[in-house]
Structure formats: C-alpha cells, structure tokens
Write a protein that holds these residues in place. Structure first.
Motif, PDB file in Angstrom:
ATOM      1  N   MET A 116      -4.450   6.452  18.966  1.00  8.27           N
ATOM      2  CA  MET A 116      -3.265   5.749  19.439  1.00  8.27           C
ATOM      3  C   MET A 116      -3.487   5.060  20.789  1.00  8.27           C
ATOM      4  O   MET A 116      -3.209   3.865  20.949  1.00  8.27           O
ATOM      5  N   SER A 117      -4.004   5.800  21.750  1.00  7.04           N
ATOM      6  CA  SER A 117      -4.133   5.261  23.106  1.00  7.04           C
ATOM      7  C   SER A 117      -5.104   4.089  23.163  1.00  7.04           C
ATOM      8  O   SER A 117      -4.826   3.067  23.800  1.00  7.04           O
ATOM      9  N   SER A 118      -6.254   4.204  22.503  1.00  6.67           N
ATOM     10  CA  SER A 118      -7.267   3.150  22.589  1.00  6.67           C
ATOM     11  C   SER A 118      -6.825   1.890  21.858  1.00  6.67           C
ATOM     12  O   SER A 118      -7.027   0.773  22.351  1.00  6.67           O
ATOM     13  N   TYR A 119      -6.191   2.037  20.688  1.00  5.32           N
ATOM     14  CA  TYR A 119      -5.770   0.870  19.922  1.00  5.32           C
ATOM     15  C   TYR A 119      -4.654   0.105  20.626  1.00  5.32           C
ATOM     16  O   TYR A 119      -4.716  -1.126  20.753  1.00  5.32           O
ATOM     17  N   ILE A 120      -3.642   0.809  21.081  1.00  9.82           N
ATOM     18  CA  ILE A 120      -2.538   0.139  21.773  1.00  9.82           C
ATOM     19  C   ILE A 120      -3.022  -0.485  23.073  1.00  9.82           C
ATOM     20  O   ILE A 120      -2.648  -1.611  23.427  1.00  9.82           O
ATOM     21  N   ASP A 121      -3.887   0.242  23.780  1.00 11.92           N
ATOM     22  CA  ASP A 121      -4.394  -0.259  25.060  1.00 11.92           C
ATOM     23  C   ASP A 121      -5.173  -1.550  24.883  1.00 11.92           C
ATOM     24  O   ASP A 121      -4.981  -2.514  25.636  1.00 11.92           O
ATOM     25  N   ILE A 122      -6.043  -1.609  23.880  1.00 11.05           N
ATOM     26  CA  ILE A 122      -6.866  -2.799  23.699  1.00 11.05           C
ATOM     27  C   ILE A 122      -6.033  -3.977  23.204  1.00 11.05           C
ATOM     28  O   ILE A 122      -6.276  -5.138  23.581  1.00 11.05           O
ATOM     29  N   ILE A 123      -5.007  -3.712  22.388  1.00  9.72           N
ATOM     30  CA  ILE A 123      -4.117  -4.791  21.942  1.00  9.72           C
ATOM     31  C   ILE A 123      -3.382  -5.404  23.133  1.00  9.72           C
ATOM     32  O   ILE A 123      -3.299  -6.626  23.275  1.00  9.72           O
ATOM     33  N   LEU A 160     -22.344   3.535   8.834  1.00 12.48           N
ATOM     34  CA  LEU A 160     -22.519   4.553   9.870  1.00 12.48           C
ATOM     35  C   LEU A 160     -21.461   5.651   9.793  1.00 12.48           C
ATOM     36  O   LEU A 160     -21.730   6.801  10.116  1.00 12.48           O
ATOM     37  N   GLY A 161     -20.280   5.271   9.365  1.00  5.84           N
ATOM     38  CA  GLY A 161     -19.197   6.243   9.310  1.00  5.84           C
ATOM     39  C   GLY A 161     -17.873   5.518   9.170  1.00  5.84           C
ATOM     40  O   GLY A 161     -17.824   4.392   8.670  1.00  5.84           O
ATOM     41  N   TYR A 162     -16.793   6.141   9.633  1.00  9.46           N
ATOM     42  CA  TYR A 162     -15.485   5.508   9.560  1.00  9.46           C
ATOM     43  C   TYR A 162     -14.839   5.546  10.943  1.00  9.46           C
ATOM     44  O   TYR A 162     -15.177   6.366  11.795  1.00  9.46           O
ATOM     45  N   VAL A 163     -13.923   4.628  11.150  1.00  9.63           N
ATOM     46  CA  VAL A 163     -13.244   4.514  12.435  1.00  9.63           C
ATOM     47  C   VAL A 163     -11.960   5.344  12.400  1.00  9.63           C
ATOM     48  O   VAL A 163     -11.127   5.177  11.501  1.00  9.63           O
ATOM     49  N   GLU A 164     -11.826   6.238  13.359  1.00 11.58           N
ATOM     50  CA  GLU A 164     -10.605   7.031  13.502  1.00 11.58           C
ATOM     51  C   GLU A 164      -9.697   6.326  14.511  1.00 11.58           C
ATOM     52  O   GLU A 164      -9.987   6.300  15.712  1.00 11.58           O
ATOM     53  N   PRO A 165      -8.606   5.702  14.038  1.00  8.51           N
ATOM     54  CA  PRO A 165      -7.757   4.922  14.946  1.00  8.51           C
ATOM     55  C   PRO A 165      -6.954   5.808  15.897  1.00  8.51           C
ATOM     56  O   PRO A 165      -5.962   6.430  15.495  1.00  8.51           O
ATOM     57  N   ALA A 184      -4.128  -3.988   8.178  1.00  8.72           N
ATOM     58  CA  ALA A 184      -5.059  -3.850   7.057  1.00  8.72           C
ATOM     59  C   ALA A 184      -6.214  -2.910   7.376  1.00  8.72           C
ATOM     60  O   ALA A 184      -6.881  -2.414   6.457  1.00  8.72           O
ATOM     61  N   TYR A 185      -6.453  -2.643   8.656  1.00 13.76           N
ATOM     62  CA  TYR A 185      -7.579  -1.802   9.069  1.00 13.76           C
ATOM     63  C   TYR A 185      -7.108  -0.437   9.570  1.00 13.76           C
ATOM     64  O   TYR A 185      -7.864   0.280  10.225  1.00 13.76           O
ATOM     65  N   LEU A 186      -5.859  -0.075   9.253  1.00 12.47           N
ATOM     66  CA  LEU A 186      -5.284   1.166   9.755  1.00 12.47           C
ATOM     67  C   LEU A 186      -4.731   2.004   8.602  1.00 12.47           C
ATOM     68  O   LEU A 186      -4.310   1.456   7.576  1.00 12.47           O
ATOM     69  N   PRO A 187      -4.683   3.329   8.761  1.00 13.19           N
ATOM     70  CA  PRO A 187      -4.089   4.196   7.727  1.00 13.19           C
ATOM     71  C   PRO A 187      -2.568   4.150   7.787  1.00 13.19           C
ATOM     72  O   PRO A 187      -1.979   3.818   8.820  1.00 13.19           O
ATOM     73  N   PHE A 188      -1.947   4.493   6.672  1.00 10.85           N
ATOM     74  CA  PHE A 188      -0.487   4.502   6.588  1.00 10.85           C
ATOM     75  C   PHE A 188       0.004   5.920   6.306  1.00 10.85           C
ATOM     76  O   PHE A 188      -0.665   6.707   5.654  1.00 10.85           O
ATOM     77  N   ASP A 189       1.185   6.210   6.818  1.00 13.03           N
ATOM     78  CA  ASP A 189       1.852   7.477   6.515  1.00 13.03           C
ATOM     79  C   ASP A 189       2.520   7.326   5.152  1.00 13.03           C
ATOM     80  O   ASP A 189       3.421   6.491   4.984  1.00 13.03           O
ATOM     81  N   PRO A 190       2.126   8.112   4.151  1.00 15.13           N
ATOM     82  CA  PRO A 190       2.699   7.951   2.804  1.00 15.13           C
ATOM     83  C   PRO A 190       4.197   8.239   2.753  1.00 15.13           C
ATOM     84  O   PRO A 190       4.897   7.754   1.864  1.00 15.13           O
ATOM     85  N   ASN A 191       4.697   9.022   3.685  1.00 16.22           N
ATOM     86  CA  ASN A 191       6.123   9.373   3.680  1.00 16.22           C
ATOM     87  C   ASN A 191       7.001   8.238   4.200  1.00 16.22           C
ATOM     88  O   ASN A 191       8.108   8.023   3.699  1.00 16.22           O
ATOM     89  N   THR A 192       6.514   7.533   5.221  1.00 14.36           N
ATOM     90  CA  THR A 192       7.317   6.471   5.836  1.00 14.36           C
ATOM     91  C   THR A 192       6.838   5.074   5.464  1.00 14.36           C
ATOM     92  O   THR A 192       7.590   4.102   5.590  1.00 14.36           O
ATOM     93  N   GLY A 193       5.572   4.968   5.038  1.00 16.98           N
ATOM     94  CA  GLY A 193       5.010   3.646   4.746  1.00 16.98           C
ATOM     95  C   GLY A 193       4.637   2.872   5.991  1.00 16.98           C
ATOM     96  O   GLY A 193       4.319   1.678   5.916  1.00 16.98           O
ATOM     97  N   LEU A 194       4.661   3.522   7.152  1.00 17.22           N
ATOM     98  CA  LEU A 194       4.335   2.873   8.417  1.00 17.22           C
ATOM     99  C   LEU A 194       2.910   3.208   8.832  1.00 17.22           C
ATOM    100  O   LEU A 194       2.324   4.195   8.379  1.00 17.22           O
ATOM    101  N   VAL A 195       2.365   2.372   9.708  1.00 15.96           N
ATOM    102  CA  VAL A 195       1.032   2.623  10.254  1.00 15.96           C
ATOM    103  C   VAL A 195       1.059   3.941  11.019  1.00 15.96           C
ATOM    104  O   VAL A 195       1.996   4.223  11.780  1.00 15.96           O
ATOM    105  N   ALA A 196       0.028   4.756  10.835  1.00 19.22           N
ATOM    106  CA  ALA A 196      -0.036   6.061  11.494  1.00 19.22           C
ATOM    107  C   ALA A 196      -1.315   6.165  12.311  1.00 19.22           C
ATOM    108  O   ALA A 196      -2.410   6.219  11.753  1.00 19.22           O
ATOM    109  N   LEU A 197      -1.181   6.175  13.639  1.00 22.05           N
ATOM    110  CA  LEU A 197      -2.321   6.349  14.532  1.00 22.05           C
ATOM    111  C   LEU A 197      -2.437   7.810  14.931  1.00 22.05           C
ATOM    112  O   LEU A 197      -1.509   8.607  14.743  1.00 22.05           O
TER     113      LEU A 197
END
Length: 261
Positions: A157-164, A150-155, A52-65
């Motif tokens: 790939m490395s930081s999100y997967i690493d922290i998860i 303040l702004g927006y969060v740019e997700p 819910a906090y991540l952007p999606f690729d409109p072509n695939t419908g999958l989360v896009a980091l």
C-alpha cells in the motif's frame, strides 16, 4: 484581493505574511480533514489506471493492496488526504503567495499577475491529468513486467500510493515549463533568439530533467515526459513569439548590435 502597499515596516510585512500563511494552513487543514474520510474512495480513484496489475478483493470487487501494519494504513490514508487537499486548495495557496509578492512588482509587471495565476494552475492540472491518463498505466506495465521469470510483485500500500503521488506531482510541476520560458524572455534573462538557436542544448537539458524528476527508472516514463516537454517547449516559444513580438524584435536588434561590436 487586498494588496498591501509596496513600502511597509518589516514587522508589517511579517504580519501580512503570517496572515496569508494562516489562511493557507486553515484552508488546507479543512481540505485534509474532508479528504481523510474520503481517502478510501480517493485511493481507489488513484489506482484506476493501474488496476490491471493489482489484485482485487473478491468480496468487494475493489483493488486490494497490502499494509504490513495499521500504522502504514493510517500513514497512507493521511498521505492521500494531504495530496488531494493540496490539489484542491492549490488555487488558494498560489493566490496567497503571489499576492504577498505583488506589491514589490512595478505597475506594468502587475498586469501579468492574473494570467500567471490562471495559466500556472491550468498547467499544473493538465500535467496531473496527463500523468493519470497516459503515464501511470505505461509506467507500471513496464515495471511489473520486470518481475517476469523472477517471481511476482506484492503490491504494498505505502509504496504504490507513494509512487503514484510522486508521479502526479512531478508531472504537474514539469508542465510549468511554458511559464518558465515565457518569463525568461519577458524579463530578458535569456533572449528568444538564443532559446530558439540553442534547441539542441535545451533538448539535452530537458532529457536530464526528465531522468531526474521521474520517480522510477522506466525509460518509458522518461521518454513520454520528454516528448510532452518538447511539445510544451515549442508551444511556449510560439506563444512568446506571438505575444512578445515587439520585445523579441528589440532583443534581436540588441544581439545584432553586440555581434557588430
């Protein structure tokens, strides 16, 4: 499972250790290769709780980091495959490591080997599942809300997967607490009565542990882990009181004799 004799020459012990490490590395290597090709699917699976906090690729419908370069994408793919490889082979890893130390245990202590192995694996998996189902969404919601105004969060790939993955590993190991409590009592390291009477100190120590092991600065994450560890601590004391009733009674008698002296 073959168990070596308790007394062996040093080089025989080293040879056995090498054999068990080779088995671990071989199993892990196979698992990593398999999961490497499945990394995109496994990565999408990891991201489901925070989709819910991540952007999606409109072509695939999958989360896009976002990956800043191809090397980052490769590193993340390998990290995902390594994480799932370790989780998948964790029973083999634990079994081989425990089996190496098993000959050093007394016959009465060996009866705890299989229960320790089973409970250790189950607790780790429960911790990982609890983090995935409960913690990740709450943690990332709080973290992303800090950018409001303040702004927006740019997700990335490395930081999100690493922290998860850090979240999952931290909660997996934190949920081993009941085993620690159980063996503190069974080996007379800390008597049950002291653990029960010193609950205030234990709670403070658990709070400090939660602040250290959680990979973010979110009070939400820390408090959720703290609540889970309190429940596990109380359940582990209850289990110890039921299973080790005779030992606890003996410990209490020894403490009373020390107080009388």
């Amino acid at each position: 499972m073959p168990i070596g004799p308790a007394r062996m020459p040093l080089f025989d012990h080293l040879s056995e250790l090498r054999m068990r490490l080779v088995r671990i590395v071989a199993c892990l290597a196979v698992a990593v290769i398999v999961f490497y090709f499945a990394a995109p699917t496994m990565g999408q699976f990891l991201l489901i709780p925070i989709a819910a906090y991540l952007p999606f690729d409109p072509n695939t419908g999958l989360v896009a980091l976002t990956a800043l370069d191809p090397f980052e994408a490769f590193a993340v793919r390998f990290e995902i495959s390594l994480f799932f490889g370790i989780v998948a082979t964790s029973p083999v890893i634990l079994w081989q490591l425990l089996a190496f130390f098993l000959p050093a245990l007394k016959p009465k202590e060996r009866k705890w080997f299989t229960p320790t192995f089973v409970v250790g694996v189950v607790l780790f998996i429960v911790g990982v599942v609890f983090c995935y189902a409960v913690i990740l969404n709450a943690a990332f919601q709080w973290l992303t809300e800090q950018a409001d105004g303040l702004g927006y969060v740019e997700p990335r790939m490395s930081s999100y997967i690493d922290i998860i993955i850090k979240f999952e590993v931290a909660f997996g190991f934190a949920f081993e607490l009941p085993l620690v409590i159980f063996y503190l009592v069974i080996f007379d390291v800390i008597p049950y009565k002291k653990l029960r009477d010193s609950w205030r100190i234990v709670y403070v120590v658990l709070m400090i542990i939660c602040a250290v092991v959680t990979p973010d600065a979110s009070p939400v994450t820390m408090l959720l882990l703290f609540a889970a560890l309190i429940v596990l601590y109380e359940l582990s004391l209850l289990a110890a009181r039921i299973v080790l009733a005779k030992r606890i009674k003996k410990q209490n008698q020894e403490l009373e004799e020390q107080d009388d002296e």
